[in-house]
Design a protein around this motif. Structure first.
Motif, mmCIF file in Angstrom:
data_model
loop_
_atom_site.group_PDB
_atom_site.id
_atom_site.type_symbol
_atom_site.label_atom_id
_atom_site.label_comp_id
_atom_site.label_asym_id
_atom_site.label_seq_id
_atom_site.Cartn_x
_atom_site.Cartn_y
_atom_site.Cartn_z
ATOM 1 N N ASN A 20 -161.805 60.110 -5.391
ATOM 2 C CA ASN A 20 -162.647 60.462 -6.465
ATOM 3 C C ASN A 20 -162.523 61.994 -6.751
ATOM 4 N N ALA A 22 -164.098 64.850 -7.469
ATOM 5 C CA ALA A 22 -165.392 64.837 -7.289
ATOM 6 C C ALA A 22 -165.980 66.652 -7.595
ATOM 7 N N LEU A 26 -170.941 66.165 -4.774
ATOM 8 C CA LEU A 26 -170.866 64.727 -4.592
ATOM 9 C C LEU A 26 -171.877 63.919 -5.072
ATOM 10 N N ASP A 33 -165.179 60.988 -11.891
ATOM 11 C CA ASP A 33 -166.285 60.959 -10.872
ATOM 12 C C ASP A 33 -167.506 60.299 -11.455
ATOM 13 N N CYS A 48 -173.439 59.460 -0.489
ATOM 14 C CA CYS A 48 -173.118 60.815 -0.937
ATOM 15 C C CYS A 48 -174.339 61.738 -0.515
ATOM 16 N N HIS A 80 -163.633 61.107 -1.496
ATOM 17 C CA HIS A 80 -163.984 62.018 -2.381
ATOM 18 C C HIS A 80 -163.136 63.501 -2.182
#
Length: 171
Positions: A20, A22, A26, A33, A48, A80
């Motif tokens: 991801n 991100a 997060l 994302d 997250c 992430h």
């Protein structure tokens, strides 16, 4: 180096982990994302939120990586990472982008996973020029995967034009 470059929706890929692109908090956002958070379902946001902040509003500093389950995604995990915002290339952007790829692969290995899909990190709203990002990503993947044929890497591009740039960088 086992790298496959595709044009696809990363949220549909059946791999051990998707990466991801991100933001530092997060907590979801736009682009890749947002798509990952929507496809994974609300449990991803809850996971997250459980990742401790390293400073106010930051759970994952630029260049670092964190891992969560994939929840409703076909991928078992989400790694992430926060790519650099492009400021012209003289503020450490290439090294930060390389660290995103290295740290994602480190987490993959630490968790005993074998297949991973990366998006074109930082190439959306963070403004990193695609050709320069592709060169950094491919060089880093080559370095990190040298002699390791056990890991399968897919670079998942959001358009055919971005895929073509990554494909050229691979040659």
């Amino acid at each position: 180096m086992p790298v496959n470059i595709v044009t696809a929706d990363i949220t549909t890929l059946r791999v051990d982990a998707i990466v991801n692109a991100a933001n530092p908090g997060l907590l979801g956002g736009g682009g890749v994302d947002g798509a990952i958070h929507r496809a994974a379902g609300p449990a991803l946001l809850q996971a997250c939120r459980r990742i401790p902040e390293v400073r106010p509003g930051v759970r994952c500093p630029t260049g670092e990586a964190r891992i969560t389950p994939g929840f409703d995604l076909p991928a078992r995990h989400v790694i992430h990472t926060v790519g650099p915002v492009w400021h012209g290339g003289a503020q450490g952007e290439p090294e930060l982008l390389a660290r995103c790829h290295r740290n994602a692969l480190r987490l993959l290995r630490e968790h005993g996973l074998r297949t991973i899909a990366f998006p074109a990190i930082s190439c959306g709203v963070f403004g990193y020029p695609v050709a320069q990002a592709a060169a950094v990503a491919v060089a880093t993947l080559r370095e990190e995967l040298a002699g390791d044929d056990a890991i399968g890497v897919t670079v998942c591009c959001f358009s055919d034009s971005v895929r073509a740039v990554f494909q050229r960088a691979l040659v």
